[in-house]
Scaffold this motif. Structure first.
Motif, PDB file in Angstrom:
ATOM      1  N   ASP A  34     -43.028 -10.483  32.058  1.00  0.00           N
ATOM      2  CA  ASP A  34     -44.205 -11.495  31.912  1.00  0.00           C
ATOM      3  C   ASP A  34     -45.377 -11.337  32.928  1.00  0.00           C
ATOM      4  O   ASP A  34     -46.324 -11.924  32.922  1.00  0.00           O
ATOM      5  CB  ASP A  34     -43.814 -12.947  31.971  1.00  0.00           C
ATOM      6  CG  ASP A  34     -43.117 -13.073  33.547  1.00  0.00           C
ATOM      7  OD1 ASP A  34     -43.437 -12.348  34.256  1.00  0.00           O
ATOM      8  OD2 ASP A  34     -42.497 -14.089  33.602  1.00  0.00           O
ATOM      9  N   SER A  41     -45.114 -15.973  30.279  1.00  0.00           N
ATOM     10  CA  SER A  41     -43.739 -16.343  30.498  1.00  0.00           C
ATOM     11  C   SER A  41     -43.307 -17.406  29.562  1.00  0.00           C
ATOM     12  O   SER A  41     -42.089 -17.427  29.109  1.00  0.00           O
ATOM     13  CB  SER A  41     -43.440 -16.925  32.019  1.00  0.00           C
ATOM     14  OG  SER A  41     -42.271 -17.424  32.380  1.00  0.00           O
ATOM     15  N   ARG A  42     -44.164 -18.434  29.807  1.00  0.00           N
ATOM     16  CA  ARG A  42     -43.767 -19.684  28.734  1.00  0.00           C
ATOM     17  C   ARG A  42     -43.842 -19.360  27.322  1.00  0.00           C
ATOM     18  O   ARG A  42     -42.816 -19.811  26.691  1.00  0.00           O
ATOM     19  CB  ARG A  42     -45.037 -20.796  28.745  1.00  0.00           C
ATOM     20  CG  ARG A  42     -44.631 -21.303  30.228  1.00  0.00           C
ATOM     21  CD  ARG A  42     -45.593 -22.624  30.417  1.00  0.00           C
ATOM     22  NE  ARG A  42     -45.023 -23.368  31.526  1.00  0.00           N
ATOM     23  CZ  ARG A  42     -43.981 -24.399  31.700  1.00  0.00           C
ATOM     24  NH1 ARG A  42     -43.155 -24.571  30.508  1.00  0.00           N
ATOM     25  NH2 ARG A  42     -43.664 -24.924  32.715  1.00  0.00           N
ATOM     26  N   ARG A  45     -40.543 -17.494  26.593  1.00  0.00           N
ATOM     27  CA  ARG A  45     -39.299 -18.438  26.533  1.00  0.00           C
ATOM     28  C   ARG A  45     -39.541 -19.118  25.106  1.00  0.00           C
ATOM     29  O   ARG A  45     -38.397 -19.438  24.533  1.00  0.00           O
ATOM     30  CB  ARG A  45     -39.299 -19.161  27.824  1.00  0.00           C
ATOM     31  CG  ARG A  45     -38.588 -18.656  28.829  1.00  0.00           C
ATOM     32  CD  ARG A  45     -37.405 -18.172  28.626  1.00  0.00           C
ATOM     33  NE  ARG A  45     -36.294 -19.076  28.077  1.00  0.00           N
ATOM     34  CZ  ARG A  45     -35.458 -18.525  27.004  1.00  0.00           C
ATOM     35  NH1 ARG A  45     -35.501 -17.363  26.515  1.00  0.00           N
ATOM     36  NH2 ARG A  45     -34.716 -19.233  26.159  1.00  0.00           N
ATOM     37  N   GLY A  48     -38.058 -16.859  22.557  1.00  0.00           N
ATOM     38  CA  GLY A  48     -36.466 -16.678  23.069  1.00  0.00           C
ATOM     39  C   GLY A  48     -35.822 -17.877  22.528  1.00  0.00           C
ATOM     40  O   GLY A  48     -34.828 -17.657  21.841  1.00  0.00           O
ATOM     41  N   ASN A  49     -36.158 -18.858  22.993  1.00  0.00           N
ATOM     42  CA  ASN A  49     -35.692 -20.198  22.679  1.00  0.00           C
ATOM     43  C   ASN A  49     -35.486 -20.613  21.159  1.00  0.00           C
ATOM     44  O   ASN A  49     -34.261 -20.886  20.587  1.00  0.00           O
ATOM     45  CB  ASN A  49     -36.083 -21.485  23.321  1.00  0.00           C
ATOM     46  CG  ASN A  49     -35.097 -22.657  23.199  1.00  0.00           C
ATOM     47  OD1 ASN A  49     -35.244 -23.388  22.477  1.00  0.00           O
ATOM     48  ND2 ASN A  49     -34.634 -22.834  24.544  1.00  0.00           N
ATOM     49  N   GLU A  52     -32.814 -18.238  19.628  1.00  0.00           N
ATOM     50  CA  GLU A  52     -31.218 -18.420  20.224  1.00  0.00           C
ATOM     51  C   GLU A  52     -30.708 -19.479  19.450  1.00  0.00           C
ATOM     52  O   GLU A  52     -29.525 -19.789  19.073  1.00  0.00           O
ATOM     53  CB  GLU A  52     -31.293 -18.989  21.568  1.00  0.00           C
ATOM     54  CG  GLU A  52     -31.748 -17.932  22.730  1.00  0.00           C
ATOM     55  CD  GLU A  52     -32.161 -18.232  23.871  1.00  0.00           C
ATOM     56  OE1 GLU A  52     -32.667 -17.673  24.801  1.00  0.00           O
ATOM     57  OE2 GLU A  52     -32.356 -19.519  24.268  1.00  0.00           O
ATOM     58  N   ILE A  92     -42.779 -26.486  25.661  1.00  0.00           N
ATOM     59  CA  ILE A  92     -42.451 -25.333  26.403  1.00  0.00           C
ATOM     60  C   ILE A  92     -43.479 -24.262  26.462  1.00  0.00           C
ATOM     61  O   ILE A  92     -43.924 -23.733  27.707  1.00  0.00           O
ATOM     62  CB  ILE A  92     -41.094 -24.697  26.026  1.00  0.00           C
ATOM     63  CG1 ILE A  92     -40.429 -23.621  27.231  1.00  0.00           C
ATOM     64  CG2 ILE A  92     -41.497 -23.781  24.877  1.00  0.00           C
ATOM     65  CD1 ILE A  92     -39.284 -23.085  26.954  1.00  0.00           C
ATOM     66  N   ARG A 102     -40.707 -31.162  25.076  1.00  0.00           N
ATOM     67  CA  ARG A 102     -39.564 -30.046  25.183  1.00  0.00           C
ATOM     68  C   ARG A 102     -38.250 -30.921  25.133  1.00  0.00           C
ATOM     69  O   ARG A 102     -37.223 -30.290  24.436  1.00  0.00           O
ATOM     70  CB  ARG A 102     -39.848 -29.518  26.615  1.00  0.00           C
ATOM     71  CG  ARG A 102     -38.811 -28.376  26.876  1.00  0.00           C
ATOM     72  CD  ARG A 102     -39.056 -27.820  28.018  1.00  0.00           C
ATOM     73  NE  ARG A 102     -38.048 -26.685  28.320  1.00  0.00           N
ATOM     74  CZ  ARG A 102     -38.112 -25.920  29.391  1.00  0.00           C
ATOM     75  NH1 ARG A 102     -38.774 -25.985  30.261  1.00  0.00           N
ATOM     76  NH2 ARG A 102     -37.095 -25.064  29.455  1.00  0.00           N
TER      77      ARG A 102
END
Length: 126
Positions: A34, A41-42, A45, A48-49, A52, A92, A102
């Motif tokens: 990042d 970075s956010r 995520r 990625g979240n 997942e 997020i 979130r």
């Protein structure tokens, strides 16, 4: 069939999250990681979240559809998942994190996963 509608809509959401990461990587000249950039970075995520949780939720939705659940049940779960992931992604991704979004998205996603799993188990036992 109902599941393909939500698979398509969620894929569009996933693509939007992917494009956001790619754009931030390009803008900030960060090819890996990042680069200590909070926005990147956010975005990573959020992306990625999403990946997942959404595939498992879609598998559960498809299994429920194959078991003959009503369109009402399937649309309720699919719409709930769509809203959960949208709200979570907004929460997020914000530099000033919107914790209520979130948390709401996380709780809704878990409720959909757990209720889908329980419904599958109950129907399997019938």
């Amino acid at each position: 069939m109902v599941t393909p509608i939500y698979a398509a809509l969620l894929t569009l959401m996933y693509s939007a999250l992917s494009i956001r990461v790619i754009t931030l990587r390009t803008t900030n000249k960060v090819s890996l990681g990042d680069g200590a950039n909070v926005a990147l970075s956010r975005a990573i995520r959020a992306h990625g979240n999403f990946i997942e949780y959404v595939p498992l939720a879609l598998i559960l939705l498809l299994l429920l559809e194959q078991q003959g659940n009503s369109a009402w049940v399937l649309h309720s779960l699919g719409t709930g998942l769509l809203m959960a992931r949208l709200v979570h992604g907004l929460g997020i991704s914000a530099i000033r994190e919107q914790l209520k979004f979130r948390v709401t998205g996380t709780v809704l996603t878990q409720l959909i996963l757990v209720s889908s799993a329980i419904l599958l188990l109950v129907q399997h036992g019938s």
